[in-house]
Design an enzyme around this catalytic site. Structure first.
Site, short mmCIF file in Angstrom:
data_model
loop_
_atom_site.label_atom_id
_atom_site.label_comp_id
_atom_site.label_asym_id
_atom_site.label_seq_id
_atom_site.Cartn_x
_atom_site.Cartn_y
_atom_site.Cartn_z
N GLU A 1 31.05 -67.02 13.95
CA GLU A 1 31.05 -66.33 12.77
C GLU A 1 32.08 -65.12 13.19
OE1 GLU A 1 27.27 -65.15 11.53
OE2 GLU A 1 28.14 -63.88 9.81
N ARG B 1 19.83 -71.05 24.65
CA ARG B 1 20.83 -69.81 24.73
C ARG B 1 21.09 -69.46 26.01
NH1 ARG B 1 21.90 -67.04 19.94
NH2 ARG B 1 22.28 -65.10 20.94
N LYS C 1 26.10 -60.05 18.66
CA LYS C 1 27.46 -59.37 18.21
C LYS C 1 27.04 -58.19 17.41
CE LYS C 1 29.98 -63.53 17.07
NZ LYS C 1 29.08 -63.99 15.85
P1 ATP Z 1 25.37 -63.38 17.82
O1 ATP Z 1 24.02 -63.15 17.48
O2 ATP Z 1 26.06 -62.68 18.92
O3 ATP Z 1 26.35 -63.08 16.36
P2 ATP Z 1 25.66 -66.17 16.91
O4 ATP Z 1 24.85 -67.12 17.22
O5 ATP Z 1 25.19 -65.59 15.77
O6 ATP Z 1 25.55 -65.10 18.06
P3 ATP Z 1 27.91 -67.26 16.19
O7 ATP Z 1 29.32 -66.89 16.15
O8 ATP Z 1 27.26 -67.97 14.98
O9 ATP Z 1 26.87 -66.29 17.04
O10 ATP Z 1 28.03 -68.48 17.36
C1 ATP Z 1 28.85 -69.32 17.64
C2 ATP Z 1 28.34 -70.33 18.58
O11 ATP Z 1 27.84 -69.87 19.80
C3 ATP Z 1 27.20 -70.89 18.01
O12 ATP Z 1 26.74 -72.18 17.95
C4 ATP Z 1 25.82 -70.19 18.78
O13 ATP Z 1 24.56 -71.22 18.87
C5 ATP Z 1 26.61 -70.22 20.12
N1 ATP Z 1 25.89 -69.13 20.72
C6 ATP Z 1 26.02 -67.73 20.38
N2 ATP Z 1 24.97 -66.74 21.34
C7 ATP Z 1 24.70 -67.71 22.46
C8 ATP Z 1 24.25 -67.50 23.85
N3 ATP Z 1 23.50 -66.44 24.13
N4 ATP Z 1 24.29 -68.70 24.45
C9 ATP Z 1 24.68 -70.01 24.08
N5 ATP Z 1 25.39 -70.15 22.91
C10 ATP Z 1 25.20 -68.95 22.18
MG MG Z 2 25.52 -66.15 13.62
#
Ligand code: ATP
Ligand code: MG
Length: 575
Positions: A46, A272, A282
C-alpha cells in the site's frame, strides 16, 4: 551419487531445484501436478509510507520464489485508500525494490487499474443478491458485527431488494452522499465464527482525490474486495501474504467463488518478520517522521529500506538476512544482531580498510627528523589483493585516538601508556615519553619516540602487543562521523502496554555526531555510499545526502563486534 544431471545441449550441470521452505514445496507440487506451467507472484504494497525491513522480507519471498522456479513477479500498488497515499511513496517503493536487486515484470500495476472491473463485479454480486447497501453508521456497523464470543446481528437494511440495492449503489457512485453515509456489504453470514465473514464492507464513500484516478471515483473498494480479484485479473498463481491474513482467506475465496473471475488463485501465508528493538509498521514509522523524532524516512536509524541503505547496509546483506531468518508459519522475534551479523559478514569480505581517528590526540615523534617522510603503502584489504593498496605518509606529527592512551591504565591494557610501547598500524613502534596537559589538566599532546628498526614488523625477539590506528597530521582530512545506537530502548517497542506509546521507548542517545575527526588522505576520494572498515572502529559508509568532498560525513553502519558497546559521552576533539 550426485543428484545433479548433465544438460547435454550445453554440457552444463543443471542443479535440481531443492525446496528449502514450505512455499517452495507448494510451488514444486503444483508444477509437478501440472496445475500451472509458470508461476506468477506479486508484491503488493500500500503506498502509504516507505517500505521497512519487514517488506524486504516479503519482497525476497515473492521475487525469490518466482526466480527459483523461473517465474515472474508483478509489482502492484494496493491503492484503495487515497487519503493515506502519495506519489512520493510510490516512487520510493519502486526505488527500494530495485536497490534490493529485484525487478518486476511488465509495467507497474495498480489495484486502481481495476476499479471499473471491480465496480462491475460489485453489481454482479448485488444482482446475485449477495451484496447490499447498508445505511447503518460506522459505529452501528461495528456494534452489529459482534465479537469473537458474541455473534453479530443482521442490519435492518440487509433484506433490501436487488432493485433497491442497485438504486442506492448507483447513487453512492454518483456522489450523492457524504463520506460514511452508506456502505456496500457482502451478504455472507452474521453468525459466522470468522468475523471477516460477517458481511464485510466492499465499498465505502470517500470523496478524495486519487493519485492515479483523480476525481473519477468517490467510492472506493475495500482491501478485501480488491485483493483477490486483482490477483485473478493478473493471473497470480500463488498469492503470498503474512499470517494476519489467514482468517481473511475464506473471504478471499468467497469473493472469487461468487464472481465470474478469469481464474481462482490461492492465498498462502507466512509469518511476519519481527525484529527486536525495531518498528515494522508504516503508520508508526510515519509518526516518527511527522513528529520529527528522526530526520526523515531515510534517517539511518530507521528500519526503512531507505534508512538501512543510507546507514550503509548492502542489498546483499539484507537479502542474506531474509534468507537466514527463514520462511515459516511460526511467529517469533528475530534478534537485531542477526541483521548486524549479516552486514558484517558481507563487509568483512568486501569493504576496503582505512584509518580514521575519531577523537584526535596530537603525537609528536621527537626523534623523527622534521624533514623526513616515509611513503608507506598499506593493503586495502588483508586478504583481497585485488583491492590494491593505499598510500600513506609517516611524518613527525601524527594523530592517534584519545582513547588509545591512558595515564593510569588497568591491568592488561594493550594500548599506549606512559613509558609503554605500541605499534602504529603499518608503520613503527612508538614509546610514550611525555604527556603534555593544558591548564585544566587535560591531556593535549604526547611526546613519543619511535624505533626506526620496527617499520612494518618487529625485529626478532621484540614483541609489542598492541596495535593502534593513526593518521599523519599534515595530510589527513577533516571529517564528521555519526555513530548510531538503537532507536528504541525497549526490545519490543510495538507491543508495550496500551497506555504506553512506542514513542516513550525512544532512545535519546541513538545518534552521536562527532565533528573534527581525522581520516587518512586516501578517503578524500570516497564517494557517497562507499563503505569502509575503519580499523578498530567498525564499518562506515559515506552519507548519501550530507557528505561533500570538502566535508565528508561517515555513518557507522555497525561496530566490529556488537553495537551495544556504549561509548563514553561525547568528548570534544582536542584540536
Ligand atoms: P504496514 O503495517 O507496515 O503498513 P502492511 O502489511 O500493511 O504493513 P503493505 O504495504 O500492505 O504493508 O505490505 C505489502 C506486503 O508486505 C504484504 O504482503 C505484507 O504482508 C508484507 N509485509 C508487511 N510487513 C511485513 C513483515 N513485517 N514481514 C513480512 N512481510 C511483511
Ligand atoms: Mg496494509
Amino acid at each position: 551419487m550426485s543428484n545433479s544431471t548433465i544438460d547435454h545441449t550445453s554440457n552444463a550441470k543443471v542443479e535440481p531445484i531443492i525446496p528449502i521452505n514450505f512455499l517452495h514445496q507448494i510451488v514444486q507440487l503444483d508444477l509437478n501436478a501440472g496445475k500451472y506451467k509458470h508461476i506468477v507472484t506479486r508484491f503488493s504494497p500500500e503506498p502509504n509510507g516507505y517500505l521497512h525491513i519487514g517488506h524486504a522480507k516479503s519482497i525476497c519471498v515473492n521475487f525469490g520464489l518466482a526466480k527459483k522456479f523461473s517465474g515472474i513477479t508483478h509489482l502492484r500498488f494496493d491503492d484503495t485508500n487515497p487519503a493515506q497515499e502519495d506519489q512520493e511513496y510510490i516512487d520510493a517503493i519502486k526505488n527500494d525494490i530495485k536497490w534490493l536487486g529485484f525487478n518486476w515484470t511488465g509495467k507497474v500495476r495498480y489495484a486502481s487499474n481495476y476499479f471499473n472491473q471491480l465496480f462491475d463485479w460489485a453489481i454482479e454480486l448485488i444482482k446475485a443478491d449477495k451484496a447490499y447497501v447498508d445505511d447503518l453508521s460506522q459505529e452501528q456497523v461495528k456494534e452489529y458485527r459482534g465479537t469473537l464470543t458474541k455473534p453479530g446481528k443482521n442490519s435492518p437494511f440487509r433484506d433490501r431488494s436487488v432493485k433497491e440495492n442497485l438504486h442506492w449503489f448507483a447513487r453512492m457512485r454518483a456522489g450523492e452522499f457524504p463520506d460514511g453515509a452508506r456502505v456496500l456489504r457482502a451478504k455472507i453470514d452474521m453468525d459466522s465464527p470468522n468475523i471477516n465473514l460477517r458481511d464485510p464492507i466492499m465499498y465505502r464513500i470517500c470523496h478524495a482525490y486519487h493519485h492515479q484516478t483523480g476525481d473519477k471515483w468517490c467510492i472506493y473498494p475495500s482491501y478485501d474486495f480488491t485483493h483477490g480479484q486483482s490477483d485473478a485479473i493478473e493471473g497470480i498463481t500463488h498469492s503470498i501474504c503474512t499470517l494476519e491474513f489467514e482468517s481473511h482467506r475464506p473471504l478471499y475465496e468467497w469473493f472469487l467463488n461468487s464472481l465470474s473471475v478469469p481464474m481462482r488463485p490461492r492465498q498462502y501465508e507466512f509469518s511476519r518478520l519481527n525484529l527486536n528493538y525495531t518498528i515494522t509498521s508504516k503508520r508508526k514509522l510515519k509518526q516518527l517522521v511527522d513528529k520529527k523524532h528522526v530526520h526523515g524516512w531515510d534517517d539511518p536509524r530507521m528500519s526503512t529500506i531507505s534508512g538501512l541503505r543510507r546507514r550503509g547496509y548492502t542489498p546483499a546483506s539484507i537479502r542474506n538476512f531474509c534468507e537466514m531468518v527463514g520462511t515459516n508459519c511460526s511467529a517469533g522475534v528475530v534478534d537485531f544482531g542477526m541483521l548486524e551479523f549479516s552486514v558484517r559478514q558481507d563487509l568483512n569480505v568486501n569493504a576496503p580498510r582505512a584509518m580514521c581517528v575519531l577523537r584526535p590526540l596530537r603525537v609528536v615523534i621527537t626523534n623523527y627528523p622534521k624533514d623526513k617522510v616515509d611513503n608507506l603503502e598499506l593493503p586495502c584489504h588483508p586478504h583481497k589483493e585485488k583491492l590494491g593498496v593505499r598510500k600513506l605518509t609517516f611524518v613527525r606529527e601524527i594523530y592517534i585516538d584519545y582513547d588509545d592512551f591512558m595515564e593510569k591504565p588497568p591491568k592488561g591494557y594493550k594500548r599506549l601508556e606512559p613509558n609503554g610501547e605500541v605499534r602504529l598500524r603499518g608503520s613503527y613502534v612508538i614509546r610514550a615519553d611525555e604527556v603534555i596537559k593544558d591548564i585544566n589538566g587535560n591531556i593535549v599532546e604526547l611526546r613519543c619516540s619511535y624505533d626506526p628498526a620496527t617499520l612494518g614488523q618487529n625485529p626478532k625477539g621484540r614483541t609489542v602487543k598492541g596495535v593502534i590506528h593513526w593518521v599523519p597530521i599534515t595530510t589527513c582530512i577533516d571529517c564528521e562521523v555519526r555513530l548510531y545506537d538503537r532507536l528504541f530502548r525497549s526490545p519490543n517497542p510495538e507491543r508495550t502496554e496500551s497506555s504506553v506509546s512506542f514513542l516513550d521507548s525512544i532512545n535519546p542517545y541513538s545518534l552521536q555526531v562527532i565533528k573534527g575527526c581525522r581520516a587518512e588522505p586516501s578517503l578524500s576520494n570516497a564517494k557517497p555510499e562507499d563503505r569502509f572498515q575503519f580499523e578498530r572502529e567498525g564499518y562506515f559508509c559515506v552519507d548519501i545526502k550530507d557528505s561533500k568532498q570538502s566535508a565528508p560525513v561517515f555513518n557507522r553502519i555497525v561496530a566490529l563486534r556488537d553495537s551495544w558497546t556504549h561509548r563514553d559521552p561525547l568528548r570534544k576533539p582536542l584540536c
